[in-house]
Scaffold this motif. Structure first.
Motif, mmCIF file in Angstrom:
data_model
loop_
_atom_site.group_PDB
_atom_site.id
_atom_site.type_symbol
_atom_site.label_atom_id
_atom_site.label_comp_id
_atom_site.label_asym_id
_atom_site.label_seq_id
_atom_site.Cartn_x
_atom_site.Cartn_y
_atom_site.Cartn_z
ATOM 1 N N UNK A 64 5.867 -1.974 10.962
ATOM 2 C CA UNK A 64 6.214 -2.727 9.746
ATOM 3 C C UNK A 64 7.716 -2.685 9.476
ATOM 4 N N UNK A 65 8.386 -1.701 10.064
ATOM 5 C CA UNK A 65 9.832 -1.553 9.860
ATOM 6 C C UNK A 65 10.647 -2.198 10.981
ATOM 7 N N UNK A 66 9.971 -2.831 11.933
ATOM 8 C CA UNK A 66 10.711 -3.439 13.043
ATOM 9 C C UNK A 66 11.618 -4.543 12.505
ATOM 10 N N UNK A 78 -3.731 -7.908 0.600
ATOM 11 C CA UNK A 78 -3.075 -7.155 -0.482
ATOM 12 C C UNK A 78 -3.620 -5.738 -0.637
ATOM 13 N N UNK A 79 -4.914 -5.535 -0.375
ATOM 14 C CA UNK A 79 -5.477 -4.177 -0.445
ATOM 15 C C UNK A 79 -4.884 -3.279 0.636
ATOM 16 N N UNK A 80 -4.463 -3.866 1.753
ATOM 17 C CA UNK A 80 -3.813 -3.081 2.811
ATOM 18 C C UNK A 80 -2.423 -2.627 2.373
ATOM 19 N N UNK A 81 -1.731 -3.484 1.618
ATOM 20 C CA UNK A 81 -0.439 -3.098 1.038
ATOM 21 C C UNK A 81 -0.650 -1.895 0.114
ATOM 22 N N UNK A 82 -1.711 -1.955 -0.700
ATOM 23 C CA UNK A 82 -2.033 -0.864 -1.621
ATOM 24 C C UNK A 82 -2.416 0.409 -0.860
ATOM 25 N N UNK A 83 -3.214 0.258 0.178
ATOM 26 C CA UNK A 83 -3.678 1.398 0.990
ATOM 27 C C UNK A 83 -2.481 2.108 1.627
ATOM 28 N N UNK A 84 -1.550 1.316 2.166
ATOM 29 C CA UNK A 84 -0.337 1.860 2.786
ATOM 30 C C UNK A 84 0.487 2.627 1.747
ATOM 31 N N UNK A 85 0.597 2.055 0.539
ATOM 32 C CA UNK A 85 1.371 2.699 -0.527
ATOM 33 C C UNK A 85 0.773 4.037 -0.919
ATOM 34 N N UNK A 128 6.472 -0.501 2.330
ATOM 35 C CA UNK A 128 6.679 -1.904 2.685
ATOM 36 C C UNK A 128 5.551 -2.408 3.574
ATOM 37 N N UNK A 129 4.780 -3.362 3.066
ATOM 38 C CA UNK A 129 3.689 -3.977 3.820
ATOM 39 C C UNK A 129 2.727 -2.912 4.344
ATOM 40 N N UNK A 130 2.308 -3.020 5.616
ATOM 41 C CA UNK A 130 1.314 -2.085 6.165
ATOM 42 C C UNK A 130 1.260 -2.273 7.681
ATOM 43 N N UNK A 131 0.532 -1.374 8.343
ATOM 44 C CA UNK A 131 0.353 -1.477 9.794
ATOM 45 C C UNK A 131 -1.121 -1.671 10.156
ATOM 46 N N UNK A 132 -1.781 -0.591 10.582
ATOM 47 C CA UNK A 132 -3.181 -0.725 11.015
ATOM 48 C C UNK A 132 -4.178 -0.514 9.876
ATOM 49 N N UNK A 133 -3.665 -0.307 8.657
ATOM 50 C CA UNK A 133 -4.555 0.023 7.529
ATOM 51 C C UNK A 133 -5.631 -1.013 7.271
ATOM 52 N N UNK A 134 -5.391 -2.256 7.678
ATOM 53 C CA UNK A 134 -6.351 -3.311 7.369
ATOM 54 C C UNK A 134 -7.745 -3.016 7.913
ATOM 55 N N UNK A 135 -7.823 -2.349 9.067
ATOM 56 C CA UNK A 135 -9.130 -2.019 9.647
ATOM 57 C C UNK A 135 -9.919 -1.091 8.719
ATOM 58 N N UNK A 136 -9.229 -0.088 8.158
ATOM 59 C CA UNK A 136 -9.894 0.835 7.221
ATOM 60 C C UNK A 136 -10.256 0.128 5.920
ATOM 61 N N UNK A 137 -9.371 -0.761 5.471
ATOM 62 C CA UNK A 137 -9.617 -1.506 4.234
ATOM 63 C C UNK A 137 -10.872 -2.368 4.370
ATOM 64 N N UNK A 138 -10.996 -3.068 5.494
ATOM 65 C CA UNK A 138 -12.168 -3.923 5.715
ATOM 66 C C UNK A 138 -13.449 -3.084 5.683
ATOM 67 N N UNK A 139 -13.414 -1.914 6.321
ATOM 68 C CA UNK A 139 -14.580 -1.008 6.294
ATOM 69 C C UNK A 139 -14.907 -0.577 4.865
#
Length: 357
Positions: free
Chosen positions: A113-115, A162-169, A295-306
């Motif tokens: 996400x920082x690239x 957006x929930x992935x942004x929250x999860x990352x935070x 800032x944003x998120x990386x792989x968190x979306x997989x956990x969020x979907x679950x």
């Protein structure tokens, strides 16, 4: 392209300039071998979408050409990538909108996400712009697509980004179990942060906002208390172990610093305008606060979907409005009024003249 989609036209939502938002009709482009065609079902309106429409810019990203908006999208694969990567035809998917890249600055390789050359759907950060996915048919890299479990509705899955942004935070906050946590700004991201905190075992969550309605939503998803932003004394009295700032306003960041206990941590999620910001930074020094960016998120979306699928992440109350895609202008007008709306969804399969329902 299969015969079914050859020459298909679809509506796309394009911002042409400040205040100039249009539904344009375009031909669905020919996908590259690693791209799939997704029929979009829902799109969530993000603060950045509103900024491009209202100001012609989102932070440092300045609109220089017409831009298809939208990066919070879900739908169904109608044509899989011909190279065999990604989900097959008929799969319901959420979309991870980032394309990491770039070697022109140093960053930890495990945090893409920082690239420095990272692109994001519906973003004017680079030129040519990275076109978004508020379109009936979106041609997307197969690697962006995340299959959805059976029990998860597309409508709820529209919150995955957006929930992935929250999860990352919340991950940036560290272990929140048993802690008192202050959340400044109870818009969609703030409320999703509350929901993630609740799931993560925070003992007491206190939400702050300038409006009553977002605070009511924050309570629905797990806030024990709500404070109006004008009550500086009440905020300072919280003395939170951890504070997450999601207002994106210097007053919010100032409140976050003042509402955090000595030795505590402030996670800065809301994107403040560029340039100097007046905040009480001396307090952060004398209280030995840890100020952490998110800032944003990386792989968190997989956990969020679950977590959305198994019901452990209660996020549905964050959605307050839904409009057919044909009424996108009304939807954007609703979304800009934070006193009366949370997450506003565009529904691409209702009320369309093509009768795709």
């Amino acid at each position: 392209m299969t015969a079914h989609h050859q020459g298909t036209t679809g509506s796309v939502l394009v911002v042409h300039g400040v205040g100039d938002l249009r539904l344009d009709s375009v031909q669905v482009p020919e996908p590259k071998p690693d791209e799939a065609i997704v029929e979009i079902a829902y799109g969530g309106i993000c603060g950045s979408d509103l900024h491009y429409w209202l100001h012609g810019a989102a932070g440092e990203s300045i609109l220089r050409e017409p831009l298809v908006l939208g990066h919070e999208v879900v739908g169904t694969v109608v044509q899989a990538a011909v190279d065999g990567t990604g989900p097959g035809k008929g799969t319901r998917v959420a979309v991870h909108p980032a394309s990491p890249g770039g070697t022109d600055a140093r960053y930890p390789m495990d945090r893409p996400n920082l690239s420095p050359a990272c692109t994001y759907l519906g973003s004017a950060a680079r030129f040519p712009h990275t076109q978004g996915a508020f379109s009936q048919f979106a041609v997307l890299p197969a690697r962006m697509l995340r299959g959805l479990p059976e029990g998860l509705s597309l409508r709820t899955a529209a919150l995955a980004e957006p929930a992935s942004v929250a999860w990352h935070a919340v991950a940036r906050a560290g272990d929140v179990r048993g802690k008192r946590v202050l959340v400044i700004g109870s818009g969609p991201i703030g409320c999703l942060i509350v929901a993630v905190l609740k799931r993560a075992g925070a003992a007491e969550i206190i939400a702050v906002d300038v409006h009553e309605k977002p605070l009511a939503t924050a309570r629905l998803v797990g806030a024990a208390r709500a404070i109006l932003a004008i009550d500086a004394e009440a905020i300072a009295a919280v003395e939170a172990d951890v504070t997450l700032e999601s207002s994106g306003n210097h007053r919010g960041l100032d409140s976050a610093i003042r509402g955090t206990m000595r030795g505590g941590k402030v996670v800065m999620v809301g994107l403040l305008p560029s340039g100097d910001q007046p905040v009480s930074i001396s307090l952060a020094i004398t209280r030995e606060l840890e100020l952490v960016g998110s800032f944003r998120f990386n792989t968190e979306m997989d956990q969020v979907i679950e977590a959305l699928a198994d019901g452990s992440l209660s996020a549905d109350p964050v959605i307050t409005h839904e409009y057919p895609f044909s009424e996108a202008l009304e939807a954007f007008s609703a979304a800009r009024d934070a006193s009366s709306s949370g997450k506003v969804l565009l529904s691409f399969t209702s009320g369309m003249p093509t009768g795709t329902n």
